[in-house]
Design a protein around this motif. Structure first.
Motif, PDB file in Angstrom:
ATOM      1  N   VAL A 123     -12.019  81.615 -76.261  1.00 42.58           N
ATOM      2  CA  VAL A 123     -13.309  80.941 -76.388  1.00 42.58           C
ATOM      3  C   VAL A 123     -13.634  80.319 -75.037  1.00 42.58           C
ATOM      4  CG1 VAL A 123     -14.571  79.086 -77.543  1.00 42.58           C
ATOM      5  CG2 VAL A 123     -12.964  80.497 -78.843  1.00 42.58           C
ATOM      6  N   PRO A 124     -14.746  80.669 -74.414  1.00 41.41           N
ATOM      7  CA  PRO A 124     -15.048  80.141 -73.078  1.00 41.41           C
ATOM      8  C   PRO A 124     -15.126  78.623 -73.067  1.00 41.41           C
ATOM      9  CG  PRO A 124     -16.513  81.967 -73.626  1.00 41.41           C
ATOM     10  CD  PRO A 124     -15.776  81.617 -74.893  1.00 41.41           C
ATOM     11  N   PRO A 125     -14.663  77.977 -71.991  1.00 45.63           N
ATOM     12  CA  PRO A 125     -14.818  76.520 -71.859  1.00 45.63           C
ATOM     13  C   PRO A 125     -16.287  76.139 -71.987  1.00 45.63           C
ATOM     14  CG  PRO A 125     -13.380  77.375 -70.153  1.00 45.63           C
ATOM     15  CD  PRO A 125     -13.964  78.570 -70.837  1.00 45.63           C
ATOM     16  N   ALA A 149     -15.383  79.164 -84.292  1.00 48.12           N
ATOM     17  CA  ALA A 149     -16.334  79.654 -83.290  1.00 48.12           C
ATOM     18  C   ALA A 149     -16.453  81.171 -83.351  1.00 48.12           C
ATOM     19  CB  ALA A 149     -15.878  79.226 -81.895  1.00 48.12           C
ATOM     20  N   PRO A 150     -17.657  81.710 -83.113  1.00 48.86           N
ATOM     21  CA  PRO A 150     -17.805  83.169 -83.033  1.00 48.86           C
ATOM     22  C   PRO A 150     -17.148  83.700 -81.765  1.00 48.86           C
ATOM     23  CG  PRO A 150     -19.864  82.086 -82.452  1.00 48.86           C
ATOM     24  CD  PRO A 150     -18.946  81.002 -82.924  1.00 48.86           C
ATOM     25  N   TRP A 151     -16.456  84.801 -81.887  1.00 43.80           N
ATOM     26  CA  TRP A 151     -15.801  85.419 -80.735  1.00 43.80           C
ATOM     27  C   TRP A 151     -16.619  86.618 -80.279  1.00 43.80           C
ATOM     28  CZ3 TRP A 151      -9.864  85.709 -82.183  1.00 43.80           C
ATOM     29  CH2 TRP A 151      -9.376  84.398 -82.329  1.00 43.80           C
ATOM     30  N   ARG A 152     -16.653  86.854 -78.989  1.00 46.24           N
ATOM     31  CA  ARG A 152     -17.357  88.015 -78.458  1.00 46.24           C
ATOM     32  C   ARG A 152     -16.627  89.296 -78.857  1.00 46.24           C
ATOM     33  NH1 ARG A 152     -14.495  90.200 -74.405  1.00 46.24           N
ATOM     34  NH2 ARG A 152     -12.960  88.864 -73.367  1.00 46.24           N
ATOM     35  N   SER A 153     -17.319  90.414 -78.815  1.00 45.75           N
ATOM     36  CA  SER A 153     -16.691  91.715 -79.065  1.00 45.75           C
ATOM     37  C   SER A 153     -15.960  92.167 -77.807  1.00 45.75           C
ATOM     38  CB  SER A 153     -17.747  92.752 -79.442  1.00 45.75           C
ATOM     39  OG  SER A 153     -18.414  92.381 -80.636  1.00 45.75           O
ATOM     40  N   PRO A 154     -14.823  92.860 -77.939  1.00 48.77           N
ATOM     41  CA  PRO A 154     -14.112  93.344 -76.745  1.00 48.77           C
ATOM     42  C   PRO A 154     -15.004  94.257 -75.911  1.00 48.77           C
ATOM     43  CG  PRO A 154     -12.724  93.519 -78.691  1.00 48.77           C
ATOM     44  CD  PRO A 154     -14.091  93.159 -79.183  1.00 48.77           C
ATOM     45  N   ALA A 155     -14.906  94.121 -74.606  1.00 46.97           N
ATOM     46  CA  ALA A 155     -15.704  94.943 -73.692  1.00 46.97           C
ATOM     47  C   ALA A 155     -15.091  96.333 -73.569  1.00 46.97           C
ATOM     48  CB  ALA A 155     -15.781  94.276 -72.320  1.00 46.97           C
ATOM     49  N   PRO A 156     -15.913  97.373 -73.473  1.00 46.95           N
ATOM     50  CA  PRO A 156     -15.376  98.737 -73.352  1.00 46.95           C
ATOM     51  C   PRO A 156     -14.741  98.970 -71.989  1.00 46.95           C
ATOM     52  CG  PRO A 156     -17.758  98.754 -73.090  1.00 46.95           C
ATOM     53  CD  PRO A 156     -17.394  97.353 -73.481  1.00 46.95           C
ATOM     54  N   ALA A 157     -13.687  99.746 -71.983  1.00 45.05           N
ATOM     55  CA  ALA A 157     -13.064 100.132 -70.718  1.00 45.05           C
ATOM     56  C   ALA A 157     -13.874 101.251 -70.078  1.00 45.05           C
ATOM     57  CB  ALA A 157     -11.632 100.600 -70.961  1.00 45.05           C
ATOM     58  N   GLY A 246      -0.735  85.780 -87.968  1.00 43.20           N
ATOM     59  CA  GLY A 246      -0.002  85.066 -86.927  1.00 43.20           C
ATOM     60  C   GLY A 246      -0.690  83.791 -86.507  1.00 43.20           C
ATOM     61  N   GLU A 247      -1.079  82.944 -87.470  1.00 41.30           N
ATOM     62  CA  GLU A 247      -1.803  81.725 -87.127  1.00 41.30           C
ATOM     63  C   GLU A 247      -1.013  80.801 -86.213  1.00 41.30           C
ATOM     64  OE1 GLU A 247      -3.172  77.936 -89.605  1.00 41.30           O
ATOM     65  OE2 GLU A 247      -4.464  79.674 -89.971  1.00 41.30           O
ATOM     66  N   PRO A 248       0.322  80.633 -86.384  1.00 40.69           N
ATOM     67  CA  PRO A 248       1.045  79.758 -85.454  1.00 40.69           C
ATOM     68  C   PRO A 248       0.924  80.215 -84.002  1.00 40.69           C
ATOM     69  CG  PRO A 248       2.363  80.154 -87.408  1.00 40.69           C
ATOM     70  CD  PRO A 248       1.190  81.079 -87.498  1.00 40.69           C
ATOM     71  N   PHE A 249       0.921  81.529 -83.788  1.00 33.55           N
ATOM     72  CA  PHE A 249       0.782  82.019 -82.422  1.00 33.55           C
ATOM     73  C   PHE A 249      -0.654  81.865 -81.933  1.00 33.55           C
ATOM     74  CE2 PHE A 249       0.424  85.547 -79.268  1.00 33.55           C
ATOM     75  CZ  PHE A 249       1.292  85.012 -78.333  1.00 33.55           C
ATOM     76  N   ALA A 250      -1.621  82.136 -82.814  1.00 37.39           N
ATOM     77  CA  ALA A 250      -3.026  81.933 -82.443  1.00 37.39           C
ATOM     78  C   ALA A 250      -3.266  80.474 -82.071  1.00 37.39           C
ATOM     79  CB  ALA A 250      -3.938  82.353 -83.593  1.00 37.39           C
ATOM     80  N   ARG A 251      -2.562  79.577 -82.722  1.00 33.98           N
ATOM     81  CA  ARG A 251      -2.700  78.151 -82.419  1.00 33.98           C
ATOM     82  C   ARG A 251      -2.268  77.857 -80.983  1.00 33.98           C
ATOM     83  NH1 ARG A 251      -3.089  73.480 -85.650  1.00 33.98           N
ATOM     84  NH2 ARG A 251      -2.206  71.606 -84.690  1.00 33.98           N
ATOM     85  N   GLN A 252      -1.229  78.549 -80.522  1.00 33.11           N
ATOM     86  CA  GLN A 252      -0.795  78.353 -79.143  1.00 33.11           C
ATOM     87  C   GLN A 252      -1.828  78.872 -78.150  1.00 33.11           C
ATOM     88  OE1 GLN A 252       1.904  76.512 -78.316  1.00 33.11           O
ATOM     89  NE2 GLN A 252       1.897  76.174 -80.525  1.00 33.11           N
ATOM     90  N   LEU A 253      -2.503  79.962 -78.502  1.00 30.67           N
ATOM     91  CA  LEU A 253      -3.583  80.448 -77.649  1.00 30.67           C
ATOM     92  C   LEU A 253      -4.748  79.466 -77.643  1.00 30.67           C
ATOM     93  CD1 LEU A 253      -3.453  84.192 -78.716  1.00 30.67           C
ATOM     94  CD2 LEU A 253      -2.767  83.252 -76.506  1.00 30.67           C
ATOM     95  N   ALA A 254      -4.953  78.780 -78.775  1.00 32.19           N
ATOM     96  CA  ALA A 254      -5.987  77.743 -78.824  1.00 32.19           C
ATOM     97  C   ALA A 254      -5.600  76.562 -77.936  1.00 32.19           C
ATOM     98  CB  ALA A 254      -6.214  77.281 -80.262  1.00 32.19           C
ATOM     99  N   TRP A 255      -4.321  76.216 -77.895  1.00 30.71           N
ATOM    100  CA  TRP A 255      -3.861  75.164 -76.973  1.00 30.71           C
ATOM    101  C   TRP A 255      -4.178  75.569 -75.528  1.00 30.71           C
ATOM    102  CZ3 TRP A 255      -2.616  70.280 -76.938  1.00 30.71           C
ATOM    103  CH2 TRP A 255      -2.100  69.662 -78.073  1.00 30.71           C
ATOM    104  N   ARG A 256      -3.963  76.833 -75.214  1.00 29.55           N
ATOM    105  CA  ARG A 256      -4.288  77.325 -73.869  1.00 29.55           C
ATOM    106  C   ARG A 256      -5.773  77.113 -73.576  1.00 29.55           C
ATOM    107  NH1 ARG A 256      -5.965  82.367 -71.640  1.00 29.55           N
ATOM    108  NH2 ARG A 256      -5.004  82.798 -69.611  1.00 29.55           N
ATOM    109  N   PHE A 258      -7.696  74.995 -75.024  1.00 25.31           N
ATOM    110  CA  PHE A 258      -7.937  73.557 -75.040  1.00 25.31           C
ATOM    111  C   PHE A 258      -7.768  72.965 -73.643  1.00 25.31           C
ATOM    112  CE2 PHE A 258      -6.143  69.243 -75.351  1.00 25.31           C
ATOM    113  CZ  PHE A 258      -7.161  68.582 -76.038  1.00 25.31           C
ATOM    114  N   PHE A 259      -6.684  73.356 -72.968  1.00 24.95           N
ATOM    115  CA  PHE A 259      -6.446  72.814 -71.638  1.00 24.95           C
ATOM    116  C   PHE A 259      -7.425  73.386 -70.615  1.00 24.95           C
ATOM    117  CE2 PHE A 259      -1.958  71.867 -73.158  1.00 24.95           C
ATOM    118  CZ  PHE A 259      -2.182  70.505 -73.231  1.00 24.95           C
ATOM    119  N   TYR A 260      -7.929  74.571 -70.855  1.00 22.79           N
ATOM    120  CA  TYR A 260      -8.954  75.121 -69.966  1.00 22.79           C
ATOM    121  C   TYR A 260     -10.255  74.340 -70.094  1.00 22.79           C
ATOM    122  CZ  TYR A 260      -6.616  79.166 -67.949  1.00 22.79           C
ATOM    123  OH  TYR A 260      -5.791  79.971 -67.199  1.00 22.79           O
ATOM    124  N   GLN A 261     -10.653  74.022 -71.326  1.00 27.49           N
ATOM    125  CA  GLN A 261     -11.890  73.260 -71.485  1.00 27.49           C
ATOM    126  C   GLN A 261     -11.713  71.835 -70.961  1.00 27.49           C
ATOM    127  OE1 GLN A 261     -12.873  70.900 -74.492  1.00 27.49           O
ATOM    128  NE2 GLN A 261     -10.660  70.475 -74.577  1.00 27.49           N
TER     129      GLN A 261
END
Length: 435
Positions: A123-125, A149-157, A246-256, A258-261
């Motif tokens: 999620v962008p800051p 929050a709504p997430w963007r769709s993955p960008a095509p390669a 894998g919510e516990p792991f997704a939570r760690q990505l949310a912490w990441r 969090f510190f970016y914002q």
């Protein structure tokens, strides 16, 4: 396309946007200011760029490598290629902000546009903010907003690229020889190919067991370096974790995120207390050196620090234990610990590292700023049979639990209320338990 911390072709929004043009020139610029900070990250970066270059060549294109000021080199390459716009990923560090401001100023002089895109976080800051505030200061409400929050769709390669016909100004081999000398002896392999291989293995074999902080089992994803350099997309990792419960792991990505914002709103997070501290830090050069070298006398602390020296990585639980010991037991400034981690961690990432160091030190976002992690209790809980300590400290390889976790070689003035050493260590080897 100016690559920075997004060294991948899959789900790279900036690259996807650039590829809408008739022709795109992929570019990476080596900056001495970043290369010199960590041989381990320099080594990983060289691997990642070699892999990215091979991928782009497989698509018919290539990767232009330059060495110098990123803004100057990007504008020079744009001028040489006749480009009308420069694309790059948005970032939050003070360095990234200065780089973008300089790039926009120089590009404007050449009548070249600059366009930033998301991709460094899930999620962008700034995408989610609290009522009446510019950023979340507590994680729990941020986690709730992040999850909704709504997430963007993955960008095509890209499917096909045009060949790059500009001359390189940097060689990977020369960069590796100059900046990666002295890297830890057991670093991970860098690059999108290795990162996606690691991600597949983690989703298949590790995600279901995530959350168990058994230090010896080490059920961590080991995706940190690949996320730090953008070899894998944080959005794709989070989406995969969500799909597989894998919510516990997704939570760690949310912490990441969090510190970016938090860093976007408070750019000084890497060197200024987020929460003012009144008590002075303790100045002890010998204690700091002992902590860095893994000879504090507390086996669980020394084990983590020695693994960091050997591999350039450390289990998240071990990071918390060693950081707490430095700031809470030795009373040494968190900035000294952050600097040491930054020099060695392959996944060293200022928003995350500074945020976590301040959290542990009581100057950051922890709602319990007086929290202390007792190293003996942490050892008993997360390394109950001593396997982690024995694997990291050869001198203690033959010592059984729970004896292996008791302080050893610890001067009396440094015990700070902990038990006296009960292991007799001579010439780096345990001779026998002391009486």
């Amino acid at each position: 396309m100016l690559f920075t911390r997004d060294l991948r072709v899959r789900d790279n929004p900036a690259l996807a946007a650039a590829c809408r043009a008739r022709r795109v020139v992929p570019l990476f610029v080596f900056d001495d200011a970043l290369l010199a900070r960590s041989p381990n990250r320099a080594r990983f970066l060289v691997d990642a760029l070699a892999d990215l270059r091979a991928t782009l060549r497989g698509l018919g294109g290539g990767l232009l490598l330059r060495h110098g000021d990123p803004a100057e080199e990007a504008v020079r390459a744009a001028r040489e290629a006749g480009a009308e716009k420069i694309f790059l990923a948005g970032d939050v560090s003070r360095y990234a902000a200065r780089r973008l401001a300089r790039l926009e100023r120089l590009a404007a002089g050449e009548r070249v546009g600059v366009e930033t895109h998301p991709g460094v976080t899930v999620v962008p800051p700034g995408a989610v903010t609290p009522a009446g505030g510019d950023h979340y200061r507590v994680f729990s409400p941020y986690w709730k907003a992040w999850s909704a929050a709504p997430w963007r769709s993955p960008a095509p390669a890209p499917r096909r690229l045009q060949p790059v016909d500009l001359s390189d100004g940097a060689a990977l081999e020369a960069i590796a020889e100059r900046f990666a000398a002295g890297a830890s002896p057991e670093p991970p392999e860098g690059g999108e190919t290795a990162g996606r291989r690691r991600l597949r293995a983690w989703l298949r074999d590790g995600l279901a067991h995530y959350g168990d902080d058994d230090l010896a089992a080490d059920r961590t994803s080991r995706l940190g370096p690949y996320l730090r350099f953008g070899c894998v997309s944080p959005l794709e990792v989070a989406a995969a974790a969500r799909r597989d419960d894998g919510e516990p792991f997704a939570r760690q990505l949310a912490w990441r995120d969090f510190f970016y914002q938090a860093t976007a709103a408070f750019p000084g997070l890497g060197h200024t207390d987020y929460r003012p501290r009144r008590a002075p830090w303790h100045d002890d050069a010998d204690a700091l050196a002992a902590w860095r070298e893994g000879r504090t006398g507390f086996p669980i602390v020394d084990a983590g620090m020695r693994r960091l020296l050997r591999e350039g990585r450390m289990h998240n639980r071990a990071r918390m234990i060693t950081a707490s010991f430095l700031t809470r037991n030795l009373l040494i400034d968190w900035r000294a610990g952050l600097a040491h981690f930054d020099a060695l961690l392959v996944d060293g990432d200022l928003p995350n590292d500074a945020g976590n160091w301040q959290w542990v030190a009581g100057t950051g976002h922890d709602t319990r700023p007086n929290r202390v992690l007792n190293p003996l209790r942490q050892a008993a809980r997360f390394d109950p049979d001593g396997a982690y300590v024995r694997a990291c400290i050869p001198e203690l390889a033959g010592v059984a639990a729970p004896l292996v976790h008791r302080p050893w070689e610890l001067p009396a003035e440094r015990r700070r209320g902990y038990p006296a050493p009960i292991l007799d260590v001579r010439d780096g080897k345990v001779v026998s338990p002391a009486p």
